[in-house]
Design a protein around this motif. Structure first.
Motif, PDB file in Angstrom:
ATOM      1  N   ILE A 194       2.556  43.546 -26.887  1.00  0.00           N
ATOM      2  CA  ILE A 194       2.279  42.117 -26.684  1.00  0.00           C
ATOM      3  C   ILE A 194       3.578  41.348 -26.478  1.00  0.00           C
ATOM      4  O   ILE A 194       3.673  40.447 -25.636  1.00  0.00           O
ATOM      5  CB  ILE A 194       1.482  41.566 -27.882  1.00  0.00           C
ATOM      6  N   LEU A 195       4.625  41.716 -27.246  1.00  0.00           N
ATOM      7  CA  LEU A 195       5.913  41.047 -27.100  1.00  0.00           C
ATOM      8  C   LEU A 195       6.515  41.302 -25.726  1.00  0.00           C
ATOM      9  O   LEU A 195       7.063  40.397 -25.089  1.00  0.00           O
ATOM     10  CB  LEU A 195       6.894  41.535 -28.185  1.00  0.00           C
ATOM     11  N   ASP A 196       6.398  42.531 -25.249  1.00  0.00           N
ATOM     12  CA  ASP A 196       6.923  42.842 -23.915  1.00  0.00           C
ATOM     13  C   ASP A 196       6.230  41.996 -22.856  1.00  0.00           C
ATOM     14  O   ASP A 196       6.873  41.445 -21.944  1.00  0.00           O
ATOM     15  CB  ASP A 196       6.735  44.329 -23.607  1.00  0.00           C
ATOM     16  N   GLU A 197       4.937  41.879 -23.000  1.00  0.00           N
ATOM     17  CA  GLU A 197       4.167  41.097 -22.034  1.00  0.00           C
ATOM     18  C   GLU A 197       4.531  39.616 -22.128  1.00  0.00           C
ATOM     19  O   GLU A 197       4.712  38.939 -21.100  1.00  0.00           O
ATOM     20  CB  GLU A 197       2.669  41.295 -22.311  1.00  0.00           C
ATOM     21  N   PHE A 198       4.709  39.099 -23.373  1.00  0.00           N
ATOM     22  CA  PHE A 198       5.013  37.678 -23.562  1.00  0.00           C
ATOM     23  C   PHE A 198       6.417  37.330 -23.043  1.00  0.00           C
ATOM     24  O   PHE A 198       6.629  36.310 -22.394  1.00  0.00           O
ATOM     25  CB  PHE A 198       4.882  37.331 -25.052  1.00  0.00           C
ATOM     26  N   VAL A 199       7.384  38.205 -23.330  1.00  0.00           N
ATOM     27  CA  VAL A 199       8.761  37.963 -22.874  1.00  0.00           C
ATOM     28  C   VAL A 199       8.839  38.007 -21.360  1.00  0.00           C
ATOM     29  O   VAL A 199       9.503  37.170 -20.724  1.00  0.00           O
ATOM     30  CB  VAL A 199       9.721  38.985 -23.510  1.00  0.00           C
ATOM     31  N   ALA A 200       8.134  38.959 -20.755  1.00  0.00           N
ATOM     32  CA  ALA A 200       8.160  39.052 -19.287  1.00  0.00           C
ATOM     33  C   ALA A 200       7.479  37.852 -18.635  1.00  0.00           C
ATOM     34  O   ALA A 200       7.880  37.411 -17.555  1.00  0.00           O
ATOM     35  CB  ALA A 200       7.469  40.345 -18.856  1.00  0.00           C
ATOM     36  N   LEU A 201       6.476  37.295 -19.308  1.00  0.00           N
ATOM     37  CA  LEU A 201       5.736  36.183 -18.735  1.00  0.00           C
ATOM     38  C   LEU A 201       6.473  34.852 -18.916  1.00  0.00           C
ATOM     39  O   LEU A 201       6.501  34.032 -17.989  1.00  0.00           O
ATOM     40  CB  LEU A 201       4.346  36.112 -19.385  1.00  0.00           C
ATOM     41  N   THR A 202       7.082  34.628 -20.124  1.00  0.00           N
ATOM     42  CA  THR A 202       7.691  33.313 -20.419  1.00  0.00           C
ATOM     43  C   THR A 202       9.206  33.293 -20.218  1.00  0.00           C
ATOM     44  O   THR A 202       9.786  32.225 -20.028  1.00  0.00           O
ATOM     45  CB  THR A 202       7.379  32.914 -21.865  1.00  0.00           C
ATOM     46  N   GLY A 203       9.868  34.441 -20.298  1.00  0.00           N
ATOM     47  CA  GLY A 203      11.313  34.478 -20.135  1.00  0.00           C
ATOM     48  C   GLY A 203      12.095  34.067 -21.358  1.00  0.00           C
ATOM     49  O   GLY A 203      13.306  33.861 -21.269  1.00  0.00           O
ATOM     50  N   VAL A 204      11.461  33.924 -22.531  1.00  0.00           N
ATOM     51  CA  VAL A 204      12.178  33.549 -23.742  1.00  0.00           C
ATOM     52  C   VAL A 204      12.806  34.791 -24.358  1.00  0.00           C
ATOM     53  O   VAL A 204      12.502  35.929 -23.990  1.00  0.00           O
ATOM     54  CB  VAL A 204      11.230  32.874 -24.750  1.00  0.00           C
ATOM     55  N   HIS A 205      13.703  34.547 -25.330  1.00  0.00           N
ATOM     56  CA  HIS A 205      14.339  35.657 -26.026  1.00  0.00           C
ATOM     57  C   HIS A 205      13.327  36.351 -26.920  1.00  0.00           C
ATOM     58  O   HIS A 205      12.387  35.733 -27.412  1.00  0.00           O
ATOM     59  CB  HIS A 205      15.520  35.137 -26.860  1.00  0.00           C
ATOM     60  N   ARG A 206      13.510  37.636 -27.110  1.00  0.00           N
ATOM     61  CA  ARG A 206      12.518  38.404 -27.867  1.00  0.00           C
ATOM     62  C   ARG A 206      12.407  37.907 -29.303  1.00  0.00           C
ATOM     63  O   ARG A 206      11.305  37.819 -29.846  1.00  0.00           O
ATOM     64  CB  ARG A 206      12.907  39.892 -27.842  1.00  0.00           C
ATOM     65  N   LYS A 207      13.528  37.559 -29.937  1.00  0.00           N
ATOM     66  CA  LYS A 207      13.474  37.056 -31.308  1.00  0.00           C
ATOM     67  C   LYS A 207      12.750  35.716 -31.372  1.00  0.00           C
ATOM     68  O   LYS A 207      12.003  35.443 -32.311  1.00  0.00           O
ATOM     69  CB  LYS A 207      14.902  36.907 -31.848  1.00  0.00           C
ATOM     70  N   HIS A 208      13.006  34.882 -30.387  1.00  0.00           N
ATOM     71  CA  HIS A 208      12.306  33.607 -30.351  1.00  0.00           C
ATOM     72  C   HIS A 208      10.804  33.809 -30.132  1.00  0.00           C
ATOM     73  O   HIS A 208       9.981  33.076 -30.700  1.00  0.00           O
ATOM     74  CB  HIS A 208      12.880  32.733 -29.244  1.00  0.00           C
ATOM     75  N   ALA A 209      10.442  34.794 -29.356  1.00  0.00           N
ATOM     76  CA  ALA A 209       9.018  35.103 -29.138  1.00  0.00           C
ATOM     77  C   ALA A 209       8.342  35.534 -30.428  1.00  0.00           C
ATOM     78  O   ALA A 209       7.190  35.169 -30.707  1.00  0.00           O
ATOM     79  CB  ALA A 209       8.879  36.183 -28.070  1.00  0.00           C
ATOM     80  N   ILE A 210       9.068  36.313 -31.249  1.00  0.00           N
ATOM     81  CA  ILE A 210       8.498  36.749 -32.529  1.00  0.00           C
ATOM     82  C   ILE A 210       8.244  35.552 -33.431  1.00  0.00           C
ATOM     83  O   ILE A 210       7.197  35.452 -34.092  1.00  0.00           O
ATOM     84  CB  ILE A 210       9.443  37.756 -33.198  1.00  0.00           C
ATOM     85  N   ARG A 211       9.206  34.604 -33.456  1.00  0.00           N
ATOM     86  CA  ARG A 211       9.026  33.416 -34.292  1.00  0.00           C
ATOM     87  C   ARG A 211       7.848  32.567 -33.802  1.00  0.00           C
ATOM     88  O   ARG A 211       7.087  32.004 -34.598  1.00  0.00           O
ATOM     89  CB  ARG A 211      10.319  32.598 -34.310  1.00  0.00           C
TER      90      ARG A 211
END
Length: 530
Positions: free
Chosen positions: A32-49
């Protein structure tokens, strides 16, 4: 939207994926994180938060919600007590907090609510330091660390070979310290400037070696020197190599250069004047304080006129090496004033001023004023002057033909008169046995001092060492001289012959007796008093 979604769309994606992400397994969370980061372009740590955040509390579900125990009222009361305690640390403040709170309330300085007082007294030392940290940071006003300026690197180096017969106005400056051989403590520094072309030299005393005073001294010297200063060359002293002097030279359009470190020959001109002028007229004694500075200033005002107008000096013309010998040729000796008058770069108006000034000066009067200032300096340094130089000009002129007989004419260079020592520095080793030695001498006038010392050693073991032989020899010699005088003047009853008996002495500090005064005891005799 090209590859990255917009902000509004990102919120919608976060809301859609948050619930699925929070209940998913670890492997599924990674996808899910891979998909979210690829879609939004945010940093992975920020995506987790973002995906772990509770939308209602806007905090992570794993974050504990704290409670604020010490509110603004407690903080304000703490600051007042801290200031009243002279901003001491938390550990010290904690120990005296009850006394300060009670005293300030009793005198009506503060009125605390019961809850605020309870929290203030219950706070630990660490809590007090933590609450006061913002206040301390503002109160301290910590200065930024000063970055070292590259002043020395910004000043161009000039060696002795780079001068190449400069025009008038290119000068060298240096300090002469008047410390008397003891660098520690307060002392006066003389700021000296000399023109390389003519040898014109000026000096001004400074009470401290400080860069702002150097600029003020240069301002005074620039008004006294007869030509415009076009260049200044100094050594690598921090009082010279700094932003203050560099800025001053830039404002005055003066070329500022420096010599090489540990290469004193790069400043050969000023070093020569330091000895030939400053040390010659001032000496090497220690001077400090305002009075000495004023006296030095008065001396330099007379010296500058006397030296620059009436003291010729040699100037090197050429030099070449012949094997191991260095041959030098010098120009005819001229005064700095004459060199400026002969130079083509000096204007006609300046030459007229120089001639008029020289014609109006009296070298004898200048020398008389110099001697008076030197006498004042000598008295300030502690030198005793037998004949103080407080004479009129006529008296000074009358003494010039015979002044050479009195030694050095400069009061600052006269040697302190030494007085003969008329006191003993050690306890007399023979004070207790001297009457017995006198009896032995009466019985055997020709006995040697060595025989007398051996006799003393036999009668008083371990009291008189062989090292006392020379002392006893001098005593016996004095006795024989006095006895010879008594024989010569035996026919004269009123002959002044000193008595050679030892006067009575009082013990001093348990040493066994005070040595006799040589004025009362000049030799040895039979002890008969006239």
């Amino acid at each position: 939207m090209n590859d990255v979604v917009s902000i509004s769309s990102r919120h919608e994606v976060v809301a859609a994926l948050r619930l699925r992400y929070q209940v998913a397994r670890k492997l599924d969370k990674s996808k899910i994180l891979d998909e979210f980061v690829a879609l939004t372009g945010v940093h992975r740590k920020h995506a987790i938060r973002l995906l772990n955040r509770d939308p209602e509390l806007h905090v992570s579900p794993n974050t504990k919600q704290g409670r604020k125990v010490y509110d603004l009222a407690v903080h304000e009361a703490l600051v007042v007590v801290w200031e009243a305690a002279d901003r001491i640390c938390g550990k010290r403040l904690k120990s005296v907090m009850p006394q300060y709170v009670e005293s300030m309330e009793r005198h009506g300085h503060v009125t605390l609510a019961s809850e605020v007082r309870r929290k203030l007294l219950a706070a630990s030392a660490s809590t007090l330091d933590r609450l006061l940290k913002p206040n301390r940071d503002v109160a301290r006003k910590r200065k930024k660390k000063r970055t070292r300026t590259k002043s020395a690197q910004a000043v161009k180096v000039k060696t002795f070979a780079d001068w190449n017969e400069p025009d008038p106005g290119y000068t060298e400056i240096d300090f002469v310290v008047h410390c008397g051989g003891q660098p520690a403590g307060e002392k006066i520094h003389s700021l000296v400037i000399t023109d390389v072309c003519s040898g014109w030299t000026e000096a001004v005393p400074l009470l401290a070696r400080e860069q702002s005073l150097v600029v003020e001294g240069l301002t005074v010297l620039a008004r006294q020197i007869p030509m415009a200063i076009r260049g200044i060359n100094s050594d690598n002293d921090s009082a010279f190599i700094n932003e203050t002097l560099i800025s001053y030279c830039e404002q005055q359009e003066i070329e500022f250069t420096r010599s090489r470190p540990y290469k004193s020959n790069d400043q050969a001109w000023i070093e020569q004047k330091n000895g030939a002028i400053i040390r010659k007229f001032v000496g090497s004694e220690r001077f400090s304080g305002i009075v000495a500075g004023q006296t030095l200033g008065a001396l330099y005002q007379s010296v500058r006129l006397y030296v620059n107008y009436f003291q010729p000096s040699f100037k090197l013309l050429s030099k070449h090496r012949d094997g191991s010998k260095l041959k030098r040729k010098f120009q005819s000796p001229k005064t700095p004033c004459d060199r400026l008058l002969d130079h083509s770069k000096i204007s006609r108006e300046q030459k007229e001023i120089l001639r008029a000034t020289r014609d109006a000066l009296d070298p004898v009067e200048l020398l008389h004023r110099i001697r008076e200032c030197q006498a004042a300096l000598a008295s300030l340094s502690g030198t005793t002057i037998d004949h103080p130089d407080t004479k009129s000009l006529a008296e000074f002129l009358s003494e010039l033909p015979t002044l050479w007989m009195t030694g050095d004419a400069r009061p600052t260079h006269r040697q302190q008169a030494t007085k003969p020592r008329d006191y003993r520095t050690r306890v007399d080793p023979f004070v207790n046995v001297w009457p017995q030695i006198l009896e032995w001498l009466e019985q055997q006038p020709d006995v040697t001092a060595k025989a007398l010392l051996e006799r003393l050693q036999n009668e008083y073991p371990d009291e008189y060492s062989d090292g006392l032989l020379r002392t006893l020899q001098r005593r016996v010699k004095q006795w024989r001289q006095v006895m010879a005088k008594k024989m010569v003047y035996a026919c004269l009853e009123d002959a002044d012959i000193p008595s050679m008996s030892i006067p009575k002495t009082e013990p001093e500090n348990g040493a066994g007796g005070q040595p006799p005064n040589p004025r009362d005891f000049r030799g040895i005799s039979s002890g008969v008093q006239r």
